[in-house]
Design a protein around this motif. Sequence first.
Motif, PDB file in Angstrom:
ATOM      1  N   ALA A 183     -18.213 -24.071  14.527  1.00  0.00           N
ATOM      2  CA  ALA A 183     -19.098 -24.825  13.634  1.00  0.00           C
ATOM      3  C   ALA A 183     -20.555 -24.598  14.018  1.00  0.00           C
ATOM      4  CB  ALA A 183     -18.756 -26.307  13.690  1.00  0.00           C
ATOM      5  N   GLU A 184     -20.842 -24.598  15.333  1.00  0.00           N
ATOM      6  CA  GLU A 184     -22.209 -24.356  15.773  1.00  0.00           C
ATOM      7  C   GLU A 184     -22.681 -22.966  15.384  1.00  0.00           C
ATOM      8  OE1 GLU A 184     -24.891 -24.302  19.882  1.00  0.00           O
ATOM      9  OE2 GLU A 184     -22.995 -25.417  19.826  1.00  0.00           O
ATOM     10  N   ARG A 185     -21.812 -21.983  15.548  1.00  0.00           N
ATOM     11  CA  ARG A 185     -22.163 -20.606  15.170  1.00  0.00           C
ATOM     12  C   ARG A 185     -22.446 -20.504  13.677  1.00  0.00           C
ATOM     13  NH1 ARG A 185     -20.736 -16.924  12.336  1.00  0.00           N
ATOM     14  NH2 ARG A 185     -18.911 -18.096  11.615  1.00  0.00           N
ATOM     15  N   ARG A 186     -21.597 -21.147  12.895  1.00  0.00           N
ATOM     16  CA  ARG A 186     -21.747 -21.092  11.437  1.00  0.00           C
ATOM     17  C   ARG A 186     -23.043 -21.746  10.978  1.00  0.00           C
ATOM     18  NH1 ARG A 186     -18.018 -24.528   7.332  1.00  0.00           N
ATOM     19  NH2 ARG A 186     -18.817 -23.694   5.357  1.00  0.00           N
ATOM     20  N   VAL A 187     -23.340 -22.919  11.511  1.00  0.00           N
ATOM     21  CA  VAL A 187     -24.555 -23.626  11.112  1.00  0.00           C
ATOM     22  C   VAL A 187     -25.790 -22.878  11.588  1.00  0.00           C
ATOM     23  CG1 VAL A 187     -25.874 -25.773  11.340  1.00  0.00           C
ATOM     24  CG2 VAL A 187     -23.388 -25.866  11.064  1.00  0.00           C
ATOM     25  N   ALA A 197     -28.713 -21.628   9.211  1.00  0.00           N
ATOM     26  CA  ALA A 197     -30.055 -22.186   9.412  1.00  0.00           C
ATOM     27  C   ALA A 197     -31.087 -21.089   9.632  1.00  0.00           C
ATOM     28  CB  ALA A 197     -30.044 -23.154  10.595  1.00  0.00           C
ATOM     29  N   GLU A 198     -30.717 -20.056  10.360  1.00  0.00           N
ATOM     30  CA  GLU A 198     -31.649 -18.950  10.592  1.00  0.00           C
ATOM     31  C   GLU A 198     -31.982 -18.237   9.294  1.00  0.00           C
ATOM     32  OE1 GLU A 198     -29.750 -16.601  13.565  1.00  0.00           O
ATOM     33  OE2 GLU A 198     -30.333 -17.918  15.228  1.00  0.00           O
ATOM     34  N   ALA A 199     -30.978 -18.137   8.414  1.00  0.00           N
ATOM     35  CA  ALA A 199     -31.218 -17.519   7.108  1.00  0.00           C
ATOM     36  C   ALA A 199     -32.169 -18.371   6.275  1.00  0.00           C
ATOM     37  CB  ALA A 199     -29.898 -17.316   6.366  1.00  0.00           C
ATOM     38  N   GLN A 200     -32.015 -19.689   6.367  1.00  0.00           N
ATOM     39  CA  GLN A 200     -32.909 -20.579   5.618  1.00  0.00           C
ATOM     40  C   GLN A 200     -34.341 -20.498   6.161  1.00  0.00           C
ATOM     41  OE1 GLN A 200     -31.438 -21.827   2.899  1.00  0.00           O
ATOM     42  NE2 GLN A 200     -29.655 -20.786   3.794  1.00  0.00           N
ATOM     43  N   ARG A 201     -34.465 -20.448   7.477  1.00  0.00           N
ATOM     44  CA  ARG A 201     -35.802 -20.354   8.075  1.00  0.00           C
ATOM     45  C   ARG A 201     -36.486 -19.049   7.676  1.00  0.00           C
ATOM     46  NH1 ARG A 201     -36.952 -21.200  14.442  1.00  0.00           N
ATOM     47  NH2 ARG A 201     -35.347 -19.577  14.635  1.00  0.00           N
ATOM     48  N   ALA A 202     -35.707 -17.966   7.620  1.00  0.00           N
ATOM     49  CA  ALA A 202     -36.273 -16.670   7.236  1.00  0.00           C
ATOM     50  C   ALA A 202     -36.815 -16.709   5.810  1.00  0.00           C
ATOM     51  CB  ALA A 202     -35.216 -15.584   7.370  1.00  0.00           C
ATOM     52  N   ARG A 203     -36.266 -17.599   4.991  1.00  0.00           N
ATOM     53  CA  ARG A 203     -36.719 -17.740   3.601  1.00  0.00           C
ATOM     54  C   ARG A 203     -37.824 -18.789   3.468  1.00  0.00           C
ATOM     55  NH1 ARG A 203     -31.448 -19.293   0.598  1.00  0.00           N
ATOM     56  NH2 ARG A 203     -32.869 -19.355  -1.187  1.00  0.00           N
ATOM     57  N   GLY A 204     -38.227 -19.378   4.607  1.00  0.00           N
ATOM     58  CA  GLY A 204     -39.296 -20.363   4.588  1.00  0.00           C
ATOM     59  C   GLY A 204     -38.879 -21.738   4.097  1.00  0.00           C
ATOM     60  N   ARG A 205     -37.588 -22.054   4.169  1.00  0.00           N
ATOM     61  CA  ARG A 205     -37.107 -23.339   3.672  1.00  0.00           C
ATOM     62  C   ARG A 205     -36.929 -24.336   4.822  1.00  0.00           C
ATOM     63  NH1 ARG A 205     -35.051 -23.371  -1.602  1.00  0.00           N
ATOM     64  NH2 ARG A 205     -34.008 -25.332  -1.102  1.00  0.00           N
ATOM     65  N   LEU A 206     -37.213 -25.590   4.541  1.00  0.00           N
ATOM     66  CA  LEU A 206     -36.919 -26.661   5.479  1.00  0.00           C
ATOM     67  C   LEU A 206     -35.433 -26.991   5.404  1.00  0.00           C
ATOM     68  CD1 LEU A 206     -39.928 -29.068   4.802  1.00  0.00           C
ATOM     69  CD2 LEU A 206     -39.702 -27.357   6.597  1.00  0.00           C
ATOM     70  N   VAL A 207     -34.876 -27.473   6.508  1.00  0.00           N
ATOM     71  CA  VAL A 207     -33.441 -27.740   6.599  1.00  0.00           C
ATOM     72  C   VAL A 207     -33.205 -29.192   6.966  1.00  0.00           C
ATOM     73  CG1 VAL A 207     -31.329 -27.214   7.879  1.00  0.00           C
ATOM     74  CG2 VAL A 207     -32.848 -25.361   7.185  1.00  0.00           C
ATOM     75  N   VAL A 208     -32.200 -29.798   6.342  1.00  0.00           N
ATOM     76  CA  VAL A 208     -31.826 -31.172   6.653  1.00  0.00           C
ATOM     77  C   VAL A 208     -30.318 -31.254   6.846  1.00  0.00           C
ATOM     78  CG1 VAL A 208     -31.771 -31.733   4.169  1.00  0.00           C
ATOM     79  CG2 VAL A 208     -31.847 -33.573   5.848  1.00  0.00           C
ATOM     80  N   LEU A 209     -29.910 -31.977   7.869  1.00  0.00           N
ATOM     81  CA  LEU A 209     -28.503 -32.313   8.055  1.00  0.00           C
ATOM     82  C   LEU A 209     -28.292 -33.707   7.473  1.00  0.00           C
ATOM     83  CD1 LEU A 209     -25.674 -31.764   9.393  1.00  0.00           C
ATOM     84  CD2 LEU A 209     -26.511 -33.161  11.289  1.00  0.00           C
ATOM     85  N   VAL A 210     -27.430 -33.816   6.475  1.00  0.00           N
ATOM     86  CA  VAL A 210     -27.073 -35.100   5.877  1.00  0.00           C
ATOM     87  C   VAL A 210     -25.657 -35.454   6.320  1.00  0.00           C
ATOM     88  CG1 VAL A 210     -26.636 -36.359   3.720  1.00  0.00           C
ATOM     89  CG2 VAL A 210     -28.540 -34.727   3.863  1.00  0.00           C
ATOM     90  N   ARG A 246     -27.192 -29.002  17.731  1.00  0.00           N
ATOM     91  CA  ARG A 246     -27.569 -27.908  18.630  1.00  0.00           C
ATOM     92  C   ARG A 246     -27.952 -26.658  17.845  1.00  0.00           C
ATOM     93  NH1 ARG A 246     -22.871 -28.663  23.310  1.00  0.00           N
ATOM     94  NH2 ARG A 246     -23.960 -30.293  24.483  1.00  0.00           N
ATOM     95  N   ALA A 247     -27.257 -26.436  16.737  1.00  0.00           N
ATOM     96  CA  ALA A 247     -27.549 -25.260  15.921  1.00  0.00           C
ATOM     97  C   ALA A 247     -28.903 -25.366  15.239  1.00  0.00           C
ATOM     98  CB  ALA A 247     -26.455 -25.079  14.871  1.00  0.00           C
ATOM     99  N   LEU A 248     -29.312 -26.585  14.890  1.00  0.00           N
ATOM    100  CA  LEU A 248     -30.578 -26.786  14.185  1.00  0.00           C
ATOM    101  C   LEU A 248     -31.763 -26.988  15.124  1.00  0.00           C
ATOM    102  CD1 LEU A 248     -29.457 -29.117  11.248  1.00  0.00           C
ATOM    103  CD2 LEU A 248     -29.660 -26.632  11.273  1.00  0.00           C
ATOM    104  N   ALA A 249     -31.499 -27.195  16.398  1.00  0.00           N
ATOM    105  CA  ALA A 249     -32.574 -27.453  17.363  1.00  0.00           C
ATOM    106  C   ALA A 249     -33.668 -26.392  17.361  1.00  0.00           C
ATOM    107  CB  ALA A 249     -31.988 -27.616  18.765  1.00  0.00           C
ATOM    108  N   PRO A 250     -33.333 -25.085  17.230  1.00  0.00           N
ATOM    109  CA  PRO A 250     -34.401 -24.077  17.250  1.00  0.00           C
ATOM    110  C   PRO A 250     -35.403 -24.206  16.107  1.00  0.00           C
ATOM    111  CG  PRO A 250     -32.275 -23.053  17.692  1.00  0.00           C
ATOM    112  CD  PRO A 250     -31.990 -24.459  17.261  1.00  0.00           C
ATOM    113  N   LEU A 251     -35.061 -24.970  15.060  1.00  0.00           N
ATOM    114  CA  LEU A 251     -35.976 -25.147  13.935  1.00  0.00           C
ATOM    115  C   LEU A 251     -37.101 -26.120  14.271  1.00  0.00           C
ATOM    116  CD1 LEU A 251     -33.481 -25.376  10.940  1.00  0.00           C
ATOM    117  CD2 LEU A 251     -34.545 -23.350  11.941  1.00  0.00           C
ATOM    118  N   GLY A 252     -36.959 -26.857  15.373  1.00  0.00           N
ATOM    119  CA  GLY A 252     -38.003 -27.777  15.803  1.00  0.00           C
ATOM    120  C   GLY A 252     -38.282 -28.877  14.798  1.00  0.00           C
ATOM    121  N   SER A 253     -39.560 -29.130  14.540  1.00  0.00           N
ATOM    122  CA  SER A 253     -39.953 -30.243  13.681  1.00  0.00           C
ATOM    123  C   SER A 253     -39.615 -30.024  12.213  1.00  0.00           C
ATOM    124  CB  SER A 253     -41.454 -30.499  13.818  1.00  0.00           C
ATOM    125  OG  SER A 253     -42.193 -29.362  13.413  1.00  0.00           O
TER     126      SER A 253
END
Length: 309
Positions: A20-24, A28-41, A162-169
């Motif tokens: 699950a961590e690998r998948r997320v 998430a890295e793909a979303q960041r590369a596209r300049g999108r903000l990410v939210v875990l709901v 843990r998977a989203l931590a590298p996205l920071g703020s």
Amino acid sequence: MAAAGSADGSAGSAGAEAEAERRVRAWAEAQRARGRLVVLVTSGGTQVPLEARAVRFLENFSSGRRGAASAERLVSAGYSVCFLHRARSAFPWARMLPPPGPALLEALRVHPGPSVTLDPAALPGLVPALLEYRRAKEKGVLLSLEFTGLTEYLALLRAAARALAPLGSSAMFYLAAAVSDFYIPASEMPEHKIQSSEGPLQITMKMVPKMLSPLVKEWAPEAFVISFKLETNPSILIEKSRQALEKYHHQVVIANILDSRRTSVIVVTKDSETQLSLSDEEIAKGVEIEEKIVSHLQSRHTTFINRQN
């Protein structure tokens, strides 16, 4: 702090959590590369077994409606959403469908062939919802993770954090799931079905480890974190919300009262209390309180990112 998989006495599947961590992380890295903000709901309630070979469970009333509605609004606001949800709870856009039963059967039409179609007049909101869902899937901005029991939820929450931590703020955590506060440890749980012939049932339950603390301090310390506080007694709502902010040091508590939760909430921060409510006119038009919640939080998240940077 107990490990995420230990709240009901089992270690859980380390392999499943790692996957699950690998998948997320990849998503998430793909979303960041596209300049999108990410939210875990997080959405829906957790299930707590009373027996090892479980027949009986303890649950709460949560249907997952708030989480699903919020996920829709967050996608519309430009976020990519990782949706951690209880199995068979409300799902973004699918909540426009009636539950299995007469209403769903009445909306279906059988034609020669045979073929089955849906009567659009019976479900006026369904076509727009389907179009929005398809757009979200095609853009890859909705990632679904499913849980049933408490153990699964805690393990997946840790993995996703843990998977989203590298996205920071730029990462937001919108913790709308109604997580059980109590559980029975495996060592104290009967193996087989509890027999009613044994007389009245007496249960002693332990407190579930609070995952908000390690999430904020260890797993994703730079993220923007929102928790929810539901009470039935209005006189303690703000006090309880402020206690949570002081204890866990996150950014926002969405405080709401059971009877009015769909029309009014209070956004509580360290420095402010902001009431968000629907007018009678908005209610008549079908506006949902989640629209106002997401709009308000989007502004606060932008301010948070600017301050952190």
